[in-house]
Design an enzyme around this catalytic site. Sequence first.
Site, short mmCIF file in Angstrom:
data_model
loop_
_atom_site.label_atom_id
_atom_site.label_comp_id
_atom_site.label_asym_id
_atom_site.label_seq_id
_atom_site.Cartn_x
_atom_site.Cartn_y
_atom_site.Cartn_z
N ASP A 138 3.78 3.68 2.19
CA ASP A 138 4.33 2.63 2.84
C ASP A 138 4.98 3.19 4.17
OD1 ASP A 138 4.19 -0.15 3.24
OD2 ASP A 138 6.44 0.00 3.10
N GLU A 183 -0.51 4.56 5.02
CA GLU A 183 -0.41 3.19 5.74
C GLU A 183 0.04 3.38 7.09
OE1 GLU A 183 1.42 0.46 7.57
OE2 GLU A 183 2.90 0.86 6.32
N ASP A 237 1.96 -8.12 2.96
CA ASP A 237 2.74 -8.75 4.06
C ASP A 237 2.13 -9.46 4.69
OD1 ASP A 237 5.29 -7.43 3.54
OD2 ASP A 237 4.72 -5.64 4.67
#
Length: 505
Positions: A297, A344, A399
């Site tokens: 991430d 990501e 998200d």
Amino acid sequence: MTLQRSSGVLLHPTSLPGPYGIGELGAQARHFVDWLAQAGQTYWQVMPLGPTGYGDSPYQAFSAFAGNPYLIDLTALKAEGLLQESDFVAMPDFQAAKVDFGVQYVWRNQMLDRAYAAFAFGGAQDLRAGFDAFRTEEAEWLDDYALFMALKDAHGGLPWNAWEAGTRDRDPEVLAASRERLAGAVERVQFVQFLFFRQWNAVRAYARERGVQVIGDIPIFVALDSSDAWANRDQFYFDDQGQPTVVAGVPPDYFSETGQLWGNPLYDWDAMRSSNYAWWVKRFQGSLKLYDIIRIDHFRGFAAYWEIPFPAETAINGRWVPAPGHEMFQAVRDALGTLPIIAEDLGVITPDVEQLRDDFDFPGMAVLQFAFGGGDFSVNDFLPHNLRENQVVYTGTHDNDTTRGWWVSADDSERHNFRIYTSSDPNEQTFTAQLMRMAFESRAKLAVVPLQDVLNLGTEARMNLPGTTGDHNWTWRYDPATLLPSLATSLRTLTENTGRLQRGE
């Protein structure tokens, strides 16, 4: 890492159904794996599995190595004799569709206290050898984490930098005395971790037998109030009082006009370099015990990260600081070999980020919900025809709003762009299926969709709204009645028709 053409579903285990207010690593987890296999899916993607604290975010865990006690299957503990039927008599009135983390914090910890007490007083002694082996094998992180949690409880939940100086600063004599004084509480934490890893390993083995692998997250940063920060203080920018001097976040973007002030401590990369990035080697080793593939991430933070002076009210007044990502990943590769990593690479992506990703041949990410914004949308990198093979395409992530929710709230220009691009006129009922098909038909080697999109749910099922806190984030659970065999059949058909069904499935 070389990806095969395949697909998967994103669902955090807390969103599984079950009788005790939160998803667990038991029968419902195995049922979900069975459903994935029936649907022809190769991957189950989860968010970080660490123990959550204030705010309940899986991206702000008390440890980068530990597992979340909330996920422990209590039914299995009852079958093993660690819990009794009478322990379940005074259960709270749990919500089926939403996790109440406050209730979990109190009730589930009480249940785990009882399970440990039963073990400590001679129950389930067939687990003793496994527990002792686990403590030995995982001591490098487990000893610090267990003491950290025991001390945190003894300090009424205060963060470590609010403890008295000797404990805060890890004075050896003070720590030795604490380990002796809190021996029972320390062992309790260790035993709960043993239970978590025992159950998670069983779920993963069950998944592997059915051709399903797990994709899991490494958040680039650790939480300020974590055993990682407390036990490795020299690896971060802290002052003499244990306060961070700078913290992490991102500048203003699609999600927030003031950026996102995460508040995580930032790494002292010079200190990490002096040990040849040993902390990162250990962290990747730990993650490979949890996942088959690791999604990093905020990957861009390894090329440059947004540094915000502490304290601050927003993330606006930060600056980009270069990071030695290439050097770090090379050190990890030298120690562990080629790693199965997804980068990501969303947000503000610059050539140095792309270079870092491509130098190590990490697949990047694309989100189709981002493909139709802007004026000249035809040049958008996330449009299906612009995707690369070495990429993972999502309809949306944890998200994002659900795809159905996105369509309902999309502005007129985005809807217009979609209609022009597809020569179609979808509605609220049909849009999600169309976007899923676009993801599966794309050239990207791996396509992943959140379960909310498979179920065509609206904004009420959104997992997280970045930059916000409150009881609406991280709480969604699916209704088991909606996970129908017919849905598995239709998803399998889509998977097969788009060349994503793996042999043997």
